[in-house]
Design a protein around this motif. Structure first.
Motif, mmCIF file in Angstrom:
data_model
loop_
_atom_site.group_PDB
_atom_site.id
_atom_site.type_symbol
_atom_site.label_atom_id
_atom_site.label_comp_id
_atom_site.label_asym_id
_atom_site.label_seq_id
_atom_site.Cartn_x
_atom_site.Cartn_y
_atom_site.Cartn_z
ATOM 1 N N HIS A 1 0.839 -1.187 0.000
ATOM 2 C CA HIS A 1 0.000 0.000 0.000
ATOM 3 C C HIS A 1 0.884 1.250 0.000
ATOM 4 O O HIS A 1 1.890 1.306 0.718
ATOM 5 N N PRO A 2 0.549 2.260 -0.792
ATOM 6 C CA PRO A 2 1.398 3.460 -0.883
ATOM 7 C C PRO A 2 1.686 4.121 0.456
ATOM 8 O O PRO A 2 2.810 4.571 0.697
ATOM 9 N N HIS A 3 0.698 4.190 1.352
ATOM 10 C CA HIS A 3 0.936 4.793 2.667
ATOM 11 C C HIS A 3 2.018 4.033 3.430
ATOM 12 O O HIS A 3 2.878 4.631 4.083
ATOM 13 N N GLU B 1 -3.240 10.515 11.284
ATOM 14 C CA GLU B 1 -2.957 10.415 12.714
ATOM 15 C C GLU B 1 -2.943 8.957 13.158
ATOM 16 O O GLU B 1 -2.113 8.547 13.980
ATOM 17 N N GLY B 2 -3.899 8.167 12.594
ATOM 18 C CA GLY B 2 -3.943 6.749 12.937
ATOM 19 C C GLY B 2 -2.726 6.003 12.449
ATOM 20 O O GLY B 2 -2.215 5.105 13.127
ATOM 21 N N VAL B 3 -2.214 6.366 11.272
ATOM 22 C CA VAL B 3 -1.010 5.726 10.731
ATOM 23 C C VAL B 3 0.170 5.942 11.671
ATOM 24 O O VAL B 3 0.927 5.007 11.968
ATOM 25 N N ALA B 4 0.330 7.170 12.161
ATOM 26 C CA ALA B 4 1.437 7.471 13.078
ATOM 27 C C ALA B 4 1.290 6.674 14.370
ATOM 28 O O ALA B 4 2.276 6.152 14.909
ATOM 29 N N ALA B 5 0.057 6.573 14.870
ATOM 30 C CA ALA B 5 -0.173 5.822 16.109
ATOM 31 C C ALA B 5 0.119 4.337 15.917
ATOM 32 O O ALA B 5 0.707 3.684 16.792
#
Length: 338
Positions: A250-252, A315-319
């Motif tokens: 996935h790109p993220h 924000e969820g990705v960082a968490a």
């Protein structure tokens, strides 16, 4: 003028199914129950609640935590949770002031299939593997044969037929989800080399090895492997694989991996899970996706319930990244202790 054109023609006997369609369809009662469940899920907030509960490392979520998912009133939150509970997706338990929710017993696999399998496909639909993987493959058999001969020469300790079998099996496994066939030969080489290394690994003398497993091998397992390599300074071998690997990362997640190690991001690709990878690992970590792995003596198994960065907000990705990093640090400490 005759009425021949208006006369129905006899049906083509070859088109008649061997089994009547009514026998192939869902049972009416089952279909009604399933339709009710899908109707209950047909709300963005309810899907986010289900995802949050499924990935909560505690195995359950408090209604006070779920209320933070959207700017709605507490009664609205409770209503949505009641809908999911009514169709049997959630169990609840009151403890003092608050109510706690968890995925209902027997429904975890179904929730994982929805969140880990269908959701990514719906958000970013790809080319059908059977259409893409086997197009423009002229001369591919010769390329794979040459690769097998090259790797067999490079690994004289293994029988040539074993090496050839692994190379061809690796190619077939990757081709099932490949989008761009011109990348198949180099990807097959990297995957086959990894499998051959796992096959020859001596657990007693080799560096510690960890295998991270999730469904698509396109998100959290890739991130966990990159963090393990980085935080261990390369002293721990980190592998990752998927029970149903996707066509690409996935790109993220690729951006996250690139922040950790640019070379790792460039080389990373989804790989299918193999028995050799499990047998070669000291620790196998399933990433909260409902995956099960064969139990091999001497291998330690852990399950990490973590969110999917491919579907999370920034924000969820960082968490999620920080959560996985903390878990990796604890894992590395346990490896150094033992």
């Amino acid at each position: 003028m005759t009425d021949t054109a208006l006369t129905p023609t006899a049906p083509d006997e070859d088109c008649s199914p061997q089994v009547p369609p009514v026998s192939l369809a869902l049972d009416q009662e089952v279909a009604a129950t399933l339709a009710g469940t899908l109707k209950a899920l047909a709300d963005p907030l309810r899907l986010r609640m289900l995802s949050a509960i499924s990935s909560d490392p505690r195995g359950e979520s408090c209604v006070c935590d779920l209320a933070e998912l959207a700017d709605v009133s507490q009664p609205t939150v409770s209503h949505h949770l009641k809908v999911l509970r009514t169709v049997g997706l959630l169990d609840s338990e009151r403890r003092g002031t608050w109510v706690w929710y968890r995925i209902a017993a027997g429904k975890k696999a179904a929730a994982s299939a929805l969140l880990e399998g269908f959701a990514p496909a719906a958000v970013a639909p790809g080319v059908a593997p059977e259409t893409a993987a086997f197009a423009d493959l002229e001369g591919m058999d010769e390329h794979i044969g040459n690769l097998a001969a090259e790797l067999a020469d490079a690994t004289p300790d293994l029988p040539r037929e074993t090496v050839t079998g692994i190379v061809r099996d690796s190619y077939t496994a990757l081709a099932r989800s490949a989008k761009i066939t011109r990348h198949l030969v180099p990807l097959t080489e990297r995957f086959a080399r990894q499998r051959l290394a796992d096959l020859a690994r001596d657990r007693a003398t080799a560096a510690p090895q960890v295998l991270f497993v999730c469904v698509a091998n396109a998100g959290r397992s890739q991130l966990a492997a990159a963090l393990t390599r980085s935080l261990s300074g390369g002293r721990v071998v980190a592998r990752c694989a998927g029970s149903t690997p996707a066509a690409g990362i996935h790109p993220h997640v690729r951006d996250l991996v690139a922040e950790i190690d640019r070379d790792a991001a460039d080389a990373a690709f989804p790989k299918p899970l193999t028995d050799d990878a499990i047998r070669a690992a000291d620790v196998v970590v399933t990433m909260g996706c409902g995956d099960t792995c064969p139990v091999v003596p001497g291998v330690r198994y852990e399950d990490w319930a973590v969110g999917d960065p491919a579907l999370a907000s920034p924000e969820g990705v960082a968490a999620i990244r920080d959560d996985i990093a903390a878990r990796v640090r604890r894992l590395l400490t346990s490896l150094s202790t033992h």
